[in-house]
Design a protein around this motif. Structure first.
Motif, short mmCIF file in Angstrom:
data_model
loop_
_atom_site.label_atom_id
_atom_site.label_comp_id
_atom_site.label_asym_id
_atom_site.label_seq_id
_atom_site.Cartn_x
_atom_site.Cartn_y
_atom_site.Cartn_z
N ALA A 90 0.85 -1.19 0.00
CA ALA A 90 0.00 0.00 0.00
C ALA A 90 0.89 1.24 0.00
CB ALA A 90 -0.89 0.00 1.24
N ASP A 91 0.47 2.28 -0.73
CA ASP A 91 1.25 3.52 -0.74
C ASP A 91 1.39 4.07 0.68
OD1 ASP A 91 1.54 3.38 -3.49
OD2 ASP A 91 -0.06 4.83 -3.90
N PHE A 92 0.26 4.21 1.38
CA PHE A 92 0.26 4.70 2.76
C PHE A 92 -0.74 3.90 3.56
CE2 PHE A 92 1.22 8.27 -0.06
CZ PHE A 92 2.46 8.64 0.42
N TYR A 93 -0.38 3.59 4.81
CA TYR A 93 -1.24 2.78 5.66
C TYR A 93 -1.27 3.35 7.07
CZ TYR A 93 -2.81 -1.21 8.49
OH TYR A 93 -3.47 -2.02 9.37
N CYS A 94 -2.48 3.50 7.61
CA CYS A 94 -2.68 3.92 8.99
C CYS A 94 -3.28 2.74 9.73
CB CYS A 94 -3.59 5.13 9.07
SG CYS A 94 -3.90 5.68 10.76
N ARG A 95 -2.49 2.12 10.57
CA ARG A 95 -2.92 0.94 11.33
C ARG A 95 -4.07 1.27 12.28
NH1 ARG A 95 -0.72 -4.03 13.38
NH2 ARG A 95 -1.38 -4.34 15.52
N ARG A 96 -3.98 2.38 12.99
CA ARG A 96 -4.99 2.72 13.99
C ARG A 96 -6.36 2.98 13.37
NH1 ARG A 96 -3.02 7.25 17.73
NH2 ARG A 96 -5.10 6.93 18.58
N ALA A 97 -6.38 3.52 12.17
CA ALA A 97 -7.65 3.80 11.49
C ALA A 97 -8.01 2.73 10.46
CB ALA A 97 -7.60 5.17 10.82
N ASN A 98 -7.16 1.72 10.30
CA ASN A 98 -7.37 0.70 9.26
C ASN A 98 -7.70 1.36 7.93
OD1 ASN A 98 -6.68 -1.73 10.33
ND2 ASN A 98 -8.74 -2.31 10.93
N LEU A 99 -6.77 2.19 7.48
CA LEU A 99 -6.97 3.00 6.28
C LEU A 99 -5.75 2.91 5.38
CD1 LEU A 99 -8.79 5.19 4.88
CD2 LEU A 99 -7.44 6.87 6.14
N VAL A 100 -5.99 2.68 4.09
CA VAL A 100 -4.95 2.71 3.07
C VAL A 100 -5.24 3.88 2.15
CG1 VAL A 100 -4.17 1.54 0.96
CG2 VAL A 100 -4.28 0.28 3.10
N ILE A 101 -4.20 4.59 1.78
CA ILE A 101 -4.31 5.68 0.81
C ILE A 101 -3.46 5.30 -0.39
CG2 ILE A 101 -3.87 8.11 0.32
CD1 ILE A 101 -4.19 8.60 3.37
N GLU A 102 -4.08 5.32 -1.55
CA GLU A 102 -3.39 5.00 -2.80
C GLU A 102 -3.40 6.23 -3.71
OE1 GLU A 102 -1.86 2.16 -3.98
OE2 GLU A 102 -2.07 1.38 -1.94
N ILE A 103 -2.25 6.49 -4.30
CA ILE A 103 -2.12 7.57 -5.28
C ILE A 103 -1.98 6.89 -6.64
CG2 ILE A 103 -0.81 9.62 -5.98
CD1 ILE A 103 -1.99 9.74 -3.13
N ASP A 104 -2.95 7.12 -7.51
CA ASP A 104 -3.01 6.43 -8.79
C ASP A 104 -2.49 7.31 -9.92
OD1 ASP A 104 -4.11 4.30 -7.48
OD2 ASP A 104 -6.15 4.69 -8.14
N LEU B 76 -8.30 -5.96 0.75
CA LEU B 76 -8.16 -5.04 1.89
C LEU B 76 -9.48 -4.84 2.63
CD1 LEU B 76 -5.73 -2.48 0.23
CD2 LEU B 76 -5.18 -4.14 2.02
N LYS B 77 -10.58 -4.80 1.88
CA LYS B 77 -11.90 -4.68 2.52
C LYS B 77 -12.18 -5.88 3.42
CE LYS B 77 -14.35 -1.74 -0.76
NZ LYS B 77 -15.46 -1.67 -1.72
N THR B 78 -11.78 -7.08 3.00
CA THR B 78 -11.99 -8.26 3.84
C THR B 78 -11.18 -8.18 5.12
OG1 THR B 78 -10.26 -9.62 2.83
CG2 THR B 78 -12.47 -9.74 1.85
N CYS B 79 -10.15 -7.34 5.13
CA CYS B 79 -9.33 -7.12 6.33
C CYS B 79 -9.89 -5.98 7.18
CB CYS B 79 -7.90 -6.78 5.93
SG CYS B 79 -7.05 -8.05 5.02
N GLY B 80 -10.99 -5.38 6.75
CA GLY B 80 -11.56 -4.24 7.48
C GLY B 80 -10.84 -2.94 7.19
N ILE B 81 -10.10 -2.91 6.10
CA ILE B 81 -9.33 -1.72 5.74
C ILE B 81 -10.06 -0.95 4.65
CG2 ILE B 81 -7.15 -0.88 4.76
CD1 ILE B 81 -5.83 -3.41 5.92
N GLU B 82 -10.28 0.33 4.88
CA GLU B 82 -10.87 1.19 3.86
C GLU B 82 -9.76 1.72 2.96
OE1 GLU B 82 -13.54 5.26 3.40
OE2 GLU B 82 -13.50 4.22 5.31
N VAL B 83 -10.04 1.81 1.67
CA VAL B 83 -9.06 2.29 0.70
C VAL B 83 -9.54 3.61 0.12
CG1 VAL B 83 -7.84 1.79 -1.46
CG2 VAL B 83 -8.39 -0.07 0.12
N LEU B 84 -8.71 4.64 0.25
CA LEU B 84 -8.96 5.93 -0.39
C LEU B 84 -8.04 6.04 -1.59
CD1 LEU B 84 -9.05 8.42 2.63
CD2 LEU B 84 -10.95 7.24 1.54
N ARG B 85 -8.60 6.36 -2.74
CA ARG B 85 -7.80 6.50 -3.95
C ARG B 85 -7.87 7.94 -4.44
NH1 ARG B 85 -5.84 2.33 -6.29
NH2 ARG B 85 -6.47 0.26 -5.62
N PHE B 86 -6.70 8.46 -4.77
CA PHE B 86 -6.60 9.80 -5.33
C PHE B 86 -5.77 9.73 -6.60
CE2 PHE B 86 -7.00 10.35 -0.75
CZ PHE B 86 -8.10 11.19 -0.68
#
Length: 167
Positions: free
Chosen positions: A98-112, A132-142
């Protein structure tokens, strides 16, 4: 693992921009759904700290941190690096980076960038997002252009989503 099971190298597209393929499966993933790893944030799974145990991906993620795109650099150095909640760069999660990952918020940020618009890359990104969704991680794409031309709003949106997920 035999020599034929090892990844043959990192494929590149014609413009020499790196894109990702699945790598060697991680044995750790098989037992991750047990109660020990249940997440208290967002109802998903909290990934264990040693989740990046795949040596092939760890080395690749180090290289990617050293060679981030200009848009990744901008987001990291002008916002995420000093953000109140810790983010990691080029974080190994399962068989993906993942480009960026926040463990505490279960959030991935991807720059496309442009390499994400080929049919193969679109399918690959969809598969990774589902994982990632099955892991409870939300993905934000920009898009790169979001970072270049709408940076302040991108930062405000990331902040809003992190706060919602920290809840």
């Amino acid at each position: 693992m035999t020599s034929s099971d090892k990844p043959s190298g990192l494929p590149v597209n014609p413009s020499s921009t790196i894109f990702f393929r699945k790598m060697v499966p991680l044995p750790l993933w098989e037992g991750i759904n047990n109660a020990k790893f249940k997440d208290r944030i967002g109802g998903g799974i909290a990934l264990p700290r040693n989740f990046d145990s795949n040596p092939n991906l760890c080395e690749l993620s180090r290289e990617l941190r050293k060679n981030m795109t200009p848009e990744e650099n901008k987001l990291w150095y002008q916002f995420l690096r000093n953000y109140d909640i810790h983010f990691s760069r080029q974080r190994v999660i399962g068989n993906y980076i993942a480009d960026f990952y926040c463990r505490r918020a279960n959030l991935v940020i991807e720059i496309d960038g442009a390499q994400h618009y080929t049919p193969d890359s679109i399918e690959y990104d969809k598969e990774r997002t589902e994982f990632l969704k099955t892991c409870g991680i939300e993905v934000l794409r920009f898009l790169n252009k979001d970072i270049n031309y709408n940076f302040e709003n991108v930062c405000v949106y990331i902040d809003k989503i992190v706060k919602q997920r920290m809840g």
